[in-house]
Design an enzyme around this catalytic site. Sequence first.
Site, PDB file in Angstrom:
ATOM      1  CB  VAL A  83      -0.743   0.007   0.960  1.00  0.00           C
ATOM      2  CG1 VAL A  83      -0.675  -0.466   2.853  1.00  0.00           C
ATOM      3  CG2 VAL A  83      -1.994   1.091   1.333  1.00  0.00           C
ATOM      4  N   GLY A  84       1.694   1.425   0.211  1.00  0.00           N
ATOM      5  CA  GLY A  84       3.104   1.782   0.297  1.00  0.00           C
ATOM      6  C   GLY A  84       3.477   1.942  -1.054  1.00  0.00           C
ATOM      7  N   GLY A 122      -6.137   7.818   8.224  1.00  0.00           N
ATOM      8  CA  GLY A 122      -6.296   7.638   7.329  1.00  0.00           C
ATOM      9  C   GLY A 122      -7.500   6.092   7.316  1.00  0.00           C
ATOM     10  CB  ILE A 132      -4.198   1.847   8.555  1.00  0.00           C
ATOM     11  CG1 ILE A 132      -4.231   0.885   7.630  1.00  0.00           C
ATOM     12  CG2 ILE A 132      -4.196   0.757  10.233  1.00  0.00           C
ATOM     13  CD1 ILE A 132      -2.950   0.339   7.374  1.00  0.00           C
ATOM     14  N   PRO A 183      -8.276  18.994   9.810  1.00  0.00           N
ATOM     15  CG  PRO A 183      -9.614  20.399  11.014  1.00  0.00           C
ATOM     16  CD  PRO A 183      -8.933  19.906   9.536  1.00  0.00           C
ATOM     17  NE  ARG A 225       6.377   2.327   3.614  1.00  0.00           N
ATOM     18  CZ  ARG A 225       4.814   1.274   3.914  1.00  0.00           C
ATOM     19  NH1 ARG A 225       4.930   0.861   4.770  1.00  0.00           N
ATOM     20  NH2 ARG A 225       4.836   1.277   3.146  1.00  0.00           N
ATOM     21  CG  HIS A 264       7.370  -3.730   7.746  1.00  0.00           C
ATOM     22  ND1 HIS A 264       7.884  -3.217   7.047  1.00  0.00           N
ATOM     23  CD2 HIS A 264       5.101  -4.190   7.336  1.00  0.00           C
ATOM     24  CE1 HIS A 264       6.687  -2.060   6.420  1.00  0.00           C
ATOM     25  NE2 HIS A 264       5.348  -3.103   6.529  1.00  0.00           N
ATOM     26  N   GLY A 299       2.846  -6.654   9.929  1.00  0.00           N
ATOM     27  CA  GLY A 299       1.526  -5.587  10.248  1.00  0.00           C
ATOM     28  C   GLY A 299       0.113  -6.857   9.461  1.00  0.00           C
ATOM     29  CB  SER A 300      -0.056  -6.763   5.829  1.00  0.00           C
ATOM     30  OG  SER A 300       1.286  -7.065   5.003  1.00  0.00           O
TER      31      SER A 300
END
Length: 386
Positions: free
Chosen positions: A139-140, A219, A221, A244, A302, A350, A352-353
Amino acid sequence: KMRVVGGGVRNGGGPIRYHYYYGRPLPQCCGGVAPAEREYAIAAPSSGQQQQQQHHNHNTRRVVLTRQVPQRVLDRIAQSGQITVAHHWDEPHTPVPSATLRQWMRDDIDGLYCLLTDKVDEELLDAAPHLKIVSSMSVGVDHINVKACQSRGITVGYTPNVLTDATADLAVGLTVAAVRRFSEGERAVRKGEWATWSPFWMTSDFDVTGSTIGIIGLGRIGAAYAQRMVSAFNCKVLYSGPRPKPEEAGPLNAEYLPLTELLAKSDIVSIHCGLSKETKHLMNDDAFSHMRPHSVLVNTSRGPIVDQHALYRALSSRKIASAAIDVTDPEPLPTSSPLLELSNLLVLPHVGSATNPTRNRMALMAADNLVAGVLGNKVPHAFPRV
């Protein structure tokens, strides 16, 4: 020197790709060891088919894959009937060397399927003047020079949304681990420091339930993480960012604050913003000076967003109580890093996914982006123009 495995023509007339293994053993499924490089090519071995082969090769697009991928990805690419995997670094854990990747990226390459460990810079792009798409299984996209791609008319594909739940789940786990001192407790057990039950040994300074969480970057996540923390632990939500975000903040009853004020009011600070020039080393000595002594830091975004020297100083001096991070700078974190000596820091590699369903969906999304971009069709998940 090559060995040819399989081949022929399907019942419907479509060609079956041959697998060439250049000077390497066959994969384990064929009784050998999986090679690091594979080439899948349309082949017609009989001399009577040479003219047909030449015509097909003229219309065949060639792509490069930089890591081992599920067989379904290769099948998805092959189903197009028009794409050849010219080079494939078929290793599960080792990134393709940059020099090797540069050698592979030639003027006959139409697409690149890469990971966040692969640096896609101007030098690499210049080596492949006919490149149409860079499809990243991530995604990054901070490993890709997106502006350079777009200035050359190269589409950048990525895999948004699919890893939201898995990463938010992990962030919740890291939050509980940081507050409840999982890393310190586990180390104490291994060192034989667990003598007997003691009423105030390894206690945390506050409860997760009812605490205040400060989210840097609300965002997809960040919002998913906040939803979990609110529903499971009845947390109060603060957030910061460039502006905001009432649509995301409304259901969470979240309050927008400047970063320094958020840091001063939060028990838990969780990072979910993207990496950019503005956010690199966002968490520095000054930022840590605004955090509460009992507070904890969580980072699943990150590594470079946190100045790791400042993090070490904050943790070792107990300016903050603890931290739990899934990302570092660099990655992997060297075993000699002084951070790893800290008992109040939990570091994950790393992941996360890292669930099979999520990674498989990411891999297929990246394959769909690759095929569409190479064939000149609309890319399902193209990174927005910058």
